[in-house]
Design a protein around this motif. Sequence first.
Motif, PDB file in Angstrom:
ATOM      1  N   GLY A 162       0.817  -1.211   0.000  1.00  0.00           N
ATOM      2  CA  GLY A 162       0.000   0.000   0.000  1.00  0.00           C
ATOM      3  C   GLY A 162       0.846   1.253   0.000  1.00  0.00           C
ATOM      4  N   SER A 165       3.052   1.369  -3.376  1.00  0.00           N
ATOM      5  CA  SER A 165       2.196   1.616  -4.543  1.00  0.00           C
ATOM      6  C   SER A 165       1.700   3.051  -4.573  1.00  0.00           C
ATOM      7  CB  SER A 165       1.003   0.660  -4.537  1.00  0.00           C
ATOM      8  OG  SER A 165       1.427  -0.680  -4.659  1.00  0.00           O
ATOM      9  N   GLY A 308      -2.011   5.226   2.065  1.00  0.00           N
ATOM     10  CA  GLY A 308      -1.539   3.959   1.522  1.00  0.00           C
ATOM     11  C   GLY A 308      -0.920   3.094   2.606  1.00  0.00           C
ATOM     12  N   SER A 311      -3.504   1.692   4.931  1.00  0.00           N
ATOM     13  CA  SER A 311      -4.224   0.542   4.361  1.00  0.00           C
ATOM     14  C   SER A 311      -3.430  -0.745   4.523  1.00  0.00           C
ATOM     15  CB  SER A 311      -4.544   0.798   2.884  1.00  0.00           C
ATOM     16  OG  SER A 311      -3.389   0.649   2.058  1.00  0.00           O
ATOM     17  N   ASP A 312      -2.099  -0.654   4.664  1.00  0.00           N
ATOM     18  CA  ASP A 312      -1.298  -1.842   4.959  1.00  0.00           C
ATOM     19  C   ASP A 312      -1.560  -2.360   6.369  1.00  0.00           C
ATOM     20  OD1 ASP A 312       0.097  -2.149   2.549  1.00  0.00           O
ATOM     21  OD2 ASP A 312       1.593  -0.653   3.099  1.00  0.00           O
ATOM     22  N   ARG A 316      -7.481  -2.211   3.063  1.00  0.00           N
ATOM     23  CA  ARG A 316      -7.796  -1.267   1.971  1.00  0.00           C
ATOM     24  C   ARG A 316      -9.215  -0.710   2.116  1.00  0.00           C
ATOM     25  NH1 ARG A 316      -2.616  -2.043   1.418  1.00  0.00           N
ATOM     26  NH2 ARG A 316      -1.979  -3.808   0.123  1.00  0.00           N
ATOM     27  N   TYR A 320     -10.397   3.270   2.503  1.00  0.00           N
ATOM     28  CA  TYR A 320     -11.126   3.771   1.324  1.00  0.00           C
ATOM     29  C   TYR A 320     -12.512   4.283   1.729  1.00  0.00           C
ATOM     30  CZ  TYR A 320     -11.272   3.963  -3.788  1.00  0.00           C
ATOM     31  OH  TYR A 320     -11.277   4.401  -5.087  1.00  0.00           O
ATOM     32  N   PRO A 364      -5.195   4.217  -0.695  1.00  0.00           N
ATOM     33  CA  PRO A 364      -5.419   2.765  -0.725  1.00  0.00           C
ATOM     34  C   PRO A 364      -5.757   2.229  -2.109  1.00  0.00           C
ATOM     35  CG  PRO A 364      -7.299   3.881   0.288  1.00  0.00           C
ATOM     36  CD  PRO A 364      -6.225   4.922   0.110  1.00  0.00           C
ATOM     37  N   ALA A 367      -2.934   0.307  -4.448  1.00  0.00           N
ATOM     38  CA  ALA A 367      -2.699  -1.132  -4.325  1.00  0.00           C
ATOM     39  C   ALA A 367      -3.970  -1.932  -4.554  1.00  0.00           C
ATOM     40  CB  ALA A 367      -2.128  -1.454  -2.944  1.00  0.00           C
ATOM     41  N   MET A 368      -5.108  -1.368  -4.197  1.00  0.00           N
ATOM     42  CA  MET A 368      -6.358  -2.132  -4.209  1.00  0.00           C
ATOM     43  C   MET A 368      -6.798  -2.517  -5.619  1.00  0.00           C
ATOM     44  SD  MET A 368      -9.913  -1.160  -2.292  1.00  0.00           S
ATOM     45  CE  MET A 368     -11.162  -2.410  -1.962  1.00  0.00           C
ATOM     46  N   LEU A 437      -5.962  -7.053   1.056  1.00  0.00           N
ATOM     47  CA  LEU A 437      -4.671  -6.821   1.701  1.00  0.00           C
ATOM     48  C   LEU A 437      -3.753  -8.044   1.573  1.00  0.00           C
ATOM     49  CD1 LEU A 437      -2.969  -4.935   3.562  1.00  0.00           C
ATOM     50  CD2 LEU A 437      -4.075  -6.057   5.493  1.00  0.00           C
TER      51      LEU A 437
END
Length: 471
Positions: A162, A165, A308, A311-312, A316, A320, A364, A367-368, A437
């Motif tokens: 996350g 990215s 980001g 979100s890790d 995510r 979001y 997020p 990566a999502m 994730l």
Amino acid sequence: MSTSKPDLAPPPTEDPEYAANLRRATLASSVGSALEYFDFALYGLSTALIFNVLFFPQDDPAMATVAAFATYGVGFLARPFGGLFFGTLGDRLGRKWVLVITILLMGGASTAIGLLPTYEAIGILAPIILVFLRLLQGFGAGAEQAGATVLMAEYAPVRRRGFFSALPFIGIQAGTLLAAVVFSLISLLPEDQLLAWGWRIPFLASFLLILVALFIRMRLKETPTFVELEKHEQIAEHPIREIFTRGLPGVIVGIGLRMAENGGSYMFNTLALTFFVSMVGADADRSLLTWGVTLGSLIGIFSVPLTGALSDRFGRRTVYRFGAVFLLCYSFPAWWLLSLGNYYLAIAVVAVGIGVGVNSMLGPQCAMLPELFGNRHRYLGVAMARELSAVLAGGLAGVLGAYLIAVSNGNWLLLAIYMATLATVTAASTFLVPETLRRDLTRIDDAVKVSRDEVGDDVSATTVTIRTVQW
């Protein structure tokens, strides 16, 4: 054929070669993102203040503005076709070379806009050529951001995907920030000089960014997950058929996730300026209001990688959903405050809307979206989700918003309802996806699947229903 593969151990971050490739990927993605959003933000700012005057007849200034925003929207119409074309190549040939081609096409079209004669010089040909160049710009951009997203997700360490990215998306903020600063500076020119030659300078400067991005991308190696796909001879022969059958639910959900982020971004970046000018009058200090975009982009330089990284840790969907709900709650006070015609309130509204509301979803998302799709059609899936949503959200925001302003005599409530609707769609979409994730990106199955995909590859798109897959 099996729809999944054993987890592939991520390349060790202490490996010097891997670390060097990760740095190159981050830089290559960031510079491309900066160029794309520099061009698009600059075009958006110019649409409201320059193109409506120079490239369209002035018999009806309000309709000239609507027509100018229509050319702005044309770029969004071209993006899905660019995403479809280059996304297919990206899944067949690899990520690197597609990113080289798209940066040349996108940047070349932007540079050519800076050389374009005006309506006064060549008449109706001026808007026609402007539309053509905008189509080329959008066609290249249709796969640029998707490619950058996929590239970084596939290079990034799994547990920090996350954060890594999201790093190239600092380029989005940098490009938007640079466009706002440059436009603010050229707006200081006397109006006759601004309209005569000043507006051309930033478009011509795109050529320098092309050279830098091209140099970096030529030195980039292919992503580990695509190499793994080649090694096992699992490259899709018909990625378009796959994405519109097996991958269609992921595309639909991806579009929903993007509605508030993309639509909100363009409403604050471009439409807010037009709305504010309609409130204050033609003598409004336009250069002052662009500082709202500038400050929002500055906030985004920190908020995008921060969300980001969050979100890790928290997932995510959670991060979001926070961004979507924030924008939903923010919509009505934001447009009401803009309607008051106060410069400093307007700057704050735009800055918070972009920096917090929009970018809390963008972080997020980096990566999502790649995690939603399997390895065989990931590039095409991300491209379709991004670019179809760009038409439905970002492309319509300018045209529909400008029309609403014109027909309602600047009624802020209609614009607030429009933004709140986009936010509601995105908030609802976060409930339609599983938590992605740390998903293994070498898997060839999607996180969101066709309910009847067990029967084969020829599932009709008309029978698709969305269901989430747990693992």
